[in-house]
Design a protein around this motif. Structure first.
Motif, mmCIF file in Angstrom:
data_model
loop_
_atom_site.group_PDB
_atom_site.id
_atom_site.type_symbol
_atom_site.label_atom_id
_atom_site.label_comp_id
_atom_site.label_asym_id
_atom_site.label_seq_id
_atom_site.Cartn_x
_atom_site.Cartn_y
_atom_site.Cartn_z
ATOM 1 N N THR A 101 0.569 3.930 -3.077
ATOM 2 C CA THR A 101 0.030 5.277 -2.866
ATOM 3 C C THR A 101 1.080 6.307 -2.477
ATOM 4 O O THR A 101 0.766 7.483 -2.366
ATOM 5 C CB THR A 101 -1.030 5.262 -1.741
ATOM 6 O OG1 THR A 101 -0.388 4.917 -0.515
ATOM 7 C CG2 THR A 101 -2.151 4.284 -2.051
ATOM 8 N N LEU A 161 -2.791 3.510 2.217
ATOM 9 C CA LEU A 161 -4.093 3.477 1.561
ATOM 10 C C LEU A 161 -5.156 3.755 2.610
ATOM 11 O O LEU A 161 -5.260 3.029 3.588
ATOM 12 C CB LEU A 161 -4.355 2.113 0.914
ATOM 13 C CG LEU A 161 -5.749 1.963 0.285
ATOM 14 C CD1 LEU A 161 -5.925 2.916 -0.891
ATOM 15 C CD2 LEU A 161 -5.991 0.521 -0.136
ATOM 16 N N SER A 211 -4.621 6.145 -10.771
ATOM 17 C CA SER A 211 -5.246 6.321 -9.452
ATOM 18 C C SER A 211 -5.637 4.975 -8.846
ATOM 19 O O SER A 211 -6.199 4.115 -9.524
ATOM 20 C CB SER A 211 -6.514 7.174 -9.563
ATOM 21 O OG SER A 211 -6.216 8.494 -9.897
ATOM 22 N N ALA A 212 -5.354 4.812 -7.568
ATOM 23 C CA ALA A 212 -5.775 3.614 -6.832
ATOM 24 C C ALA A 212 -7.298 3.607 -6.744
ATOM 25 O O ALA A 212 -7.911 4.630 -6.439
ATOM 26 C CB ALA A 212 -5.167 3.623 -5.433
ATOM 27 N N CYS A 270 0.835 -1.211 0.000
ATOM 28 C CA CYS A 270 0.000 0.000 0.000
ATOM 29 C C CYS A 270 0.864 1.254 0.000
ATOM 30 O O CYS A 270 0.546 2.229 -0.686
ATOM 31 C CB CYS A 270 -0.954 0.008 1.193
ATOM 32 S SG CYS A 270 -2.402 -1.042 0.970
ATOM 33 N N ALA A 283 -10.800 2.984 -2.302
ATOM 34 C CA ALA A 283 -9.956 4.130 -1.943
ATOM 35 C C ALA A 283 -10.824 5.342 -1.615
ATOM 36 O O ALA A 283 -11.626 5.788 -2.444
ATOM 37 C CB ALA A 283 -8.998 4.446 -3.084
#
Length: 144
Positions: free
Chosen positions: A36, A40, A74-75, A32, A93
């Motif tokens: 990010t 996250l 983008s997550a 994560c 998210a």
């Protein structure tokens, strides 16, 4: 809970989801943080969420996949793919939405969090070992 509508950074993917709980969680695992560049922050989605647009998925472990926008990166979500009680559990998210209106209630992989930041307030915190134990086969011999 009210249904939320959001989008990725470039707007190519739109997401509609209903939070299953009135809570956000933060994950500090290595993946994560790399995904990010921090942690996250997400919410558990009820079944029936939808994402329209160029969605790509990546199998990130033996038990889960991650989704992202194929245009801007983008997550979008983290979803459990392993068989068992958590199969299909999806964390959307939170940054895709203007404001979920929910507070941070859980931090995962707290023992992996870098020392450079910390959230104020109290919440449940779980270590790497505690999180991984959720995905271990049961002692009764089930192949979860």
């Amino acid at each position: 809970m009210p249904e939320l509508q959001g989008q990725c950074m470039c707007g190519a993917v739109t997401v509609t989801a209903t939070p299953a709980k009135d809570a956000l969680g933060a994950c500090h695992c290595d993946q994560c943080r790399r995904w990010t560049s921090s942690m996250l922050v997400s919410f558990q989605a009820e079944e029936g969420y939808a994402a329209l647009g160029p969605v790509k998925t990546f199998t990130s472990s033996d038990w889960a996949e991650r989704a992202f926008c194929a245009e801007c990166g983008s997550a979008l979500w983290y979803r459990v793919t392993a068989p068992g009680d958590m199969h299909g559990h999806t964390e959307i998210a939170a940054g895709l939405f203007e404001d979920t209106g929910h507070g941070l209630q859980l931090e995962l992989f707290i023992d992996k969090k870098p020392k450079g930041y910390a959230f104020a307030g109290e919440r449940k915190q779980m270590t790497k070992a505690e999180v991984e134990a959720m995905f271990a086969p049961s002692e009764e011999g089930d192949s979860q």
